[in-house]
Design an enzyme around this catalytic site. Structure first.
Site, PDB file in Angstrom:
ATOM      1  N   SER A 276       0.867  -1.188   0.000  1.00 41.95           N
ATOM      2  CA  SER A 276       0.000   0.000   0.000  1.00 41.95           C
ATOM      3  C   SER A 276       0.893   1.224   0.000  1.00 41.95           C
ATOM      4  O   SER A 276       2.086   1.121   0.268  1.00 41.95           O
ATOM      5  CB  SER A 276      -0.859   0.025   1.265  1.00 41.95           C
ATOM      6  OG  SER A 276      -0.075   0.422   2.382  1.00 41.95           O
ATOM      7  N   ASP A 277       0.359   2.382  -0.289  1.00 39.75           N
ATOM      8  CA  ASP A 277       1.134   3.590  -0.031  1.00 39.75           C
ATOM      9  C   ASP A 277       1.017   3.885   1.463  1.00 39.75           C
ATOM     10  O   ASP A 277       0.250   3.251   2.195  1.00 39.75           O
ATOM     11  CB  ASP A 277       0.676   4.775  -0.904  1.00 39.75           C
ATOM     12  CG  ASP A 277       1.787   5.835  -1.017  1.00 39.75           C
ATOM     13  OD1 ASP A 277       2.779   5.746  -0.261  1.00 39.75           O
ATOM     14  OD2 ASP A 277       1.682   6.744  -1.854  1.00 39.75           O
ATOM     15  N   TRP A 278       1.773   4.845   1.896  1.00 41.50           N
ATOM     16  CA  TRP A 278       1.903   5.176   3.325  1.00 41.50           C
ATOM     17  C   TRP A 278       0.514   5.405   3.968  1.00 41.50           C
ATOM     18  O   TRP A 278      -0.166   6.372   3.633  1.00 41.50           O
ATOM     19  CB  TRP A 278       2.758   6.438   3.442  1.00 41.50           C
ATOM     20  CG  TRP A 278       3.075   6.868   4.830  1.00 41.50           C
ATOM     21  CD1 TRP A 278       2.247   7.516   5.702  1.00 41.50           C
ATOM     22  CD2 TRP A 278       4.325   6.700   5.514  1.00 41.50           C
ATOM     23  NE1 TRP A 278       2.890   7.755   6.872  1.00 41.50           N
ATOM     24  CE2 TRP A 278       4.186   7.269   6.788  1.00 41.50           C
ATOM     25  CE3 TRP A 278       5.554   6.130   5.164  1.00 41.50           C
ATOM     26  CZ2 TRP A 278       5.225   7.288   7.721  1.00 41.50           C
ATOM     27  CZ3 TRP A 278       6.580   6.152   6.092  1.00 41.50           C
ATOM     28  CH2 TRP A 278       6.411   6.721   7.351  1.00 41.50           C
TER      29      TRP A 278
END
Ligand code: BGC
Length: 744
Positions: A276-278
């Protein structure tokens, strides 16, 4: 004990690679390991944490198999200490995969990706990523979050700096080259790092250029414009992929099974892992898509996010979700398989540690040389009225806040490169170009400076010189993530400074270093020449000096359209024609007669104030020499679906200097089941030519190159007439037509 001895050996023999394992062996090792793992250990592999400090809690989590990856840790001793806990103190000895944003270099900083794109040179991009991989791996970093292949048609979006620009074809080629550079020939090599192609998908289309904003990309646009570069990067072997922050048409990317499963896994057969992104998993709550952390964990797992970056909803809620039967253990196993596959392919089990014994390769002379080559090839000459190249006997006035901005010249996403190692243009004048007579007076201290106090000092210096070189642009903090702007003019008093210098009557060379295309229309009259650099990195200074003095002939081409006014955005070369395209000549604001009748201007598509054209088109870039195109020749006027069309054109250097031209091939599909763009880049070739020399170059096109996703979302080349053009930029004027026949 045996395991300990092995690890010990590998700690001190870090560059000794084991022979690459076969895929079959890897799959069987995955299954063996998986069969020994507890549910908690499996979920641990899916958990990525950001390193802050070496807390007792972190050590205990690693020891208990609750962490699969760490990001933002760069000290090799610390990496080795933590890795040793994972390898020797955890029950199964699964290595951590250490991630870092190595976007355009680790220590040796290359031009920002948008700059590298201006080189139109995949080999150069590949080499830059190779340097980054070698430096990263030496510190123990296994994995970078790059390349970013988000198509960016809006310069207000600060992350355009990290992109390869507005074109799908160019982005795909350069993204694939970057993957190959990071990963080398073999992912298991101790000098390879895993690439992570991002952000899947559509992030660059953030509405209004405001970062993190929603996107509304139609399925046809998604398929034809935004997804192809991802596919290319994956075909080039990208080991991992990252989701994006945006919701497209209401569905956040980290909860989108259509993208992550149907397209990525089923259509493209991707078998690496998805991160996932942050915190983008837990942010699905803020989006209003998940009702709480548990719901977010469920949605992301179901969608196909294998590893969660930092927000820990997997750790907290997956055990409960499995117990309740809301998520199957098979779904977890699948995610863990994907993660372990990459760890095995990278040989991390055998080679998990940072190399703390070999001599340092950080800032190695050959790395700095490659960074300089990249900066040279990335600069774009936008204007030149007989001032460049400079003559070494001239006394130059060195003016402007970017002449010596060691931090800002590096650009965005630089966490590890040190400004103390930057060579600015001023530094280059003090060293390699020590024989040049110059006087330095910046006039402004930094790009946003609004203090006029020192402008007159700079004017005085210009008066006493033969030529003024004015270095303007943007500080690095003004572009990059979360750094959107609604105005793209030069900040602070920079335009005023330039004007004052021009008023001295001396020739003025404007050198820009910025993170995006700025709106410099109002500045152009005050510069006799303009050399545009997207933040050029560590070696920007010597590269710029070589360009100014003609040791290297500028060859960069714009990877993005330069608008006249921010209000023209989005303006990109490969737009649709509309039913009412503007004619060559349009009536502009000041030409409208008083009380003109409603329809007297012609009802076409343009702005009354800024017209229809950009300031500089996609693909544009001048040279100190001139090139002429002639003899456009096709191998046949029509081709069948299985044929290949060969296109030949002759490029001649008509000036008196050696130079490099990037010849560009564009195609327009004149009638489609969905409207096709007015032109699309389908090929480019770099040609090196001595004065007077000419070369005939060729391109090929097959039906595959002409294929697109049409009305029913299937991909095919539709028979019919195509307009083909070749030239120095997207205005390419040599044109001809060909036909693609129906299937026999
Ligand atoms: C960015 C990613 C980056 C990640 C890790 C996020 O904020 O969107 O591009 O890789 O942080 O630092």
């Amino acid at each position: 004990m045996k395991k300990k001895i092995l690890c010990y050996i590998f700690l001190f023999l870090p560059v000794c690679a084991l022979p690459a394992k076969t895929e079959k062996e890897i799959e069987s090792r995955i299954e063996n390991l998986l069969s020994e793992m507890t549910l908690e250990e499996k979920i641990g592999q899916m958990n990525q944490l950001s390193y802050e400090y070496e807390s007792a809690e972190l050590l205990s989590d690693i020891r208990n198999g609750k962490v699969g990856s760490l990001l933002n840790i760069t000290d090799p001793e610390t990496i080795n200490r933590l890795q040793k806990v994972a390898m020797e103190e955890s029950r199964l000895g699964i290595p951590l995969i250490i991630g870092r944003d190595v976007i355009h270099g680790l220590k040796t900083i290359f031009p920002i990706p948008l700059g590298q794109a201006a080189s139109f040179d995949p080999e150069l991009v590949r080499q830059g990523a190779r340097v980054a991989a070698v430096e990263s791996r030496q510190l123990g970093i296994h994995w970078t979050f790059a390349p970013m292949v988000d198509i960016s048609r809006d310069a207000r979006w600060g992350r355009i700096a990290e992109s390869f620009g507005e074109d799908t074809y160019l982005t795909g080629i350069l993204g694939a080259a970057m993957v190959q550079g990071f990963q080398g020939d073999d992912l298991s090599s101790p000098t390879s790092i895993a690439a992570c192609v991002k952000h899947f998908a559509g992030y660059g289309a953030a509405e209004g250029g405001r970062d993190y904003n929603s996107t509304y990309i139609s399925p046809v646009q998604m398929r034809n414009v935004y997804l192809p570069p991802f596919r290319k990067a994956i075909e080039a072997g990208a080991a991992t992929i990252m989701t994006s922050f945006n919701d497209n048409d209401g569905i956040p990317a980290s909860g989108n099974p259509y993208l992550l499963k149907d397209i990525l896994r089923k259509e493209w057969n991707f078998d690496g892992f998805v991160v996932s992104d942050w915190a983008s998993v837990s942010e699905m709550i803020v989006h209003g898509y998940a009702k709480d952390g548990k719901d977010a964990a469920r949605l992301a797992t179901e969608a196909g996010v294998d590893m969660e970056m930092v927000s820990r909803t997997y750790t907290h809620f997956l055990p409960e979700l499995i117990k309740e039967g809301k998520i199957t253990e098979e779904a977890i196993d699948q995610a863990v398989r994907n993660i372990l596959r990459v760890k095995f392919r990278m040989n991390l089990f055998e080679h998990p540690y940072a190399d703390t014994h070999s001599p340092s390769l950080l800032y190695a002379p050959e790395h700095l040389e490659k960074a300089k080559q990249a900066a040279l090839a990335s600069a774009i000459l936008l204007k030149n009225e007989d001032v460049l190249p400079l003559n070494e006997s001239q006394h130059i006035a060195v003016i402007g806040p970017m002449a010596h901005a060691p931090h800002d010249q590096l650009g965005t996403w630089v966490f590890d490169g040190e400004k103390a190692r930057t060579v600015t243009p001023l530094n280059a004048l003090q060293t390699t170009y020590g024989h040049i007579r110059y006087t330095y007076e910046p006039g402004l201290a930094y790009s946003r400076d609004k203090n006029p106090e020192n402008i007159q000092k700079a004017v005085q210096v210009a008066r006493n010189a033969d030529v003024a070189v004015v270095f303007l642009g943007e500080e690095s903090i003004l572009s990059g993530e979360a750094h959107s702007l609604s105005t793209l003019d030069l900040q602070g008093l920079q335009s005023e400074l330039l004007k004052e210098i021009k008023n001295t009557g001396k020739p003025v060379v404007l050198v820009i270093m910025a993170g995006r295309p700025l709106t410099i229309q109002r500045d152009l009259p005050y510069a006799d020449a303009v050399l545009y650099n997207f933040h050029p990195g560590t070696m920007g200074g010597p590269a710029i000096l070589d360009l100014l003095y003609g040791k290297y002939n500028p060859s960069g081409k714009l990877p993005v359209t330069f608008v006249k006014e921010t209000g023209q955005i989005p303006l990109y070369y490969n737009h649709n024609n509309t039913g009412r395209p503007a004619p060559e000549q349009v009536v502009l604001l000041d030409e409208i007669p008083l009380e003109a009748s409603q329809t007297s201007l012609g009802n076409t598509s343009f702005y009354l104030d800024s017209g229809k054209d950009p300031l500089f088109p996609f693909g544009f870039g001048l040279s100190y020499t001139t090139f002429e195109y002639s003899g456009l020749l096709l191998s046949a006027p029509e081709i069948r679906q299985q044929d290949t069309l060969t296109i030949q054109v002759t490029v001649k250097n008509t000036g008196d200097r050696y130079g490099t031209e990037t010849a560009q091939l564009y195609v327009r599909d004149l009638v489609g089941s969905v409207v096709r763009p007015v032109k699309e880049l389908k090929g480019f070739r770099k040609v090196n030519l001595q004065p007077g020399e000419e070369k005939t170059i060729s391109f090929t096109l097959s039906a595959e190159d002409l294929a697109f996703y049409g009305r029913n979302l299937t991909r095919k080349a539709e028979p019919g007439e195509f307009l083909l053009s070749v030239g120095r930029d997207s205005k390419a004027s040599l044109q001809t037509k060909f036909y693609l026949k129906e299937k026999d």
